[in-house]
Design an enzyme around this catalytic site. Sequence first.
Site: not given
Length: 260
Positions: A46, A130, A211
């Site tokens: 992340d 991502e 997170d």
Amino acid sequence: SRPLPQGAEPTTVTVSRDAAGRWFVSLLVEETVTPAPATTNAVGVDAGITSLVTLSTGEKIANPRQERRDRARLARAQRELSRKAKGSANRAKARLKVARVHARIADRRRDFLHKLSTRLVRENQTVVIEDLTVRNLLKNGKLARAISDASWTELRSMLEYKCAWYGRELVVIDRFFPSSKLCGACGTIAAKMPLNVREWTCDCGTLHDRDVNAARNILAAGLAASACGDGVRPQRESSRTGRSSVKQEPQRATAGIPRL
């Protein structure tokens, strides 16, 4: 910087000079990269600003903020440049000083990202990230400078080609996947999740670090998409032609995410 592979003959030699006045000689050779030993490890990543990346293992890697460290030096060099007369020799010297500060920042940032990406690729068989739209995120005037300094796009690029080199799998989940708002314990999606909320408690009673929870959700979604073997993004209707279009991307770099 390192010896050429044994028996390799350069096919192209390129001599270049950057804005800081440094000369480089680039040699293009054919080289076979040995795949890294296989492992069963997988990690979700992340990206952030306070922590450059948070791993699904719970580890947070601090953002070195390379540009901020030299911000005063850069501002001083730019002020000196602005005072010089255009076309003068002193202005050329001042411009070179500014370029050297920029080069120092870029070199440190690139070195850090190379070490981080190499570590992630060596330690894990599957890396899940991502699909961030950095161009849109830069429209946020308050965070644009910090986002540019983080250089998420360059980190992704390094992960892509290093995974291809060393026989790893890189899975990129859909940008609309609610990784931060999704409870990793019960699957509930929170209605809102402002950026200032770093910890939150789900209705099931689970306390989440924002997170770490996002990284674990990214990993779970990436492993699910990888198991499905989907290497093409979903079809979308074109707003101009009315015809459906499919964006083809490498299997290692793209995967669709099932709707929750």
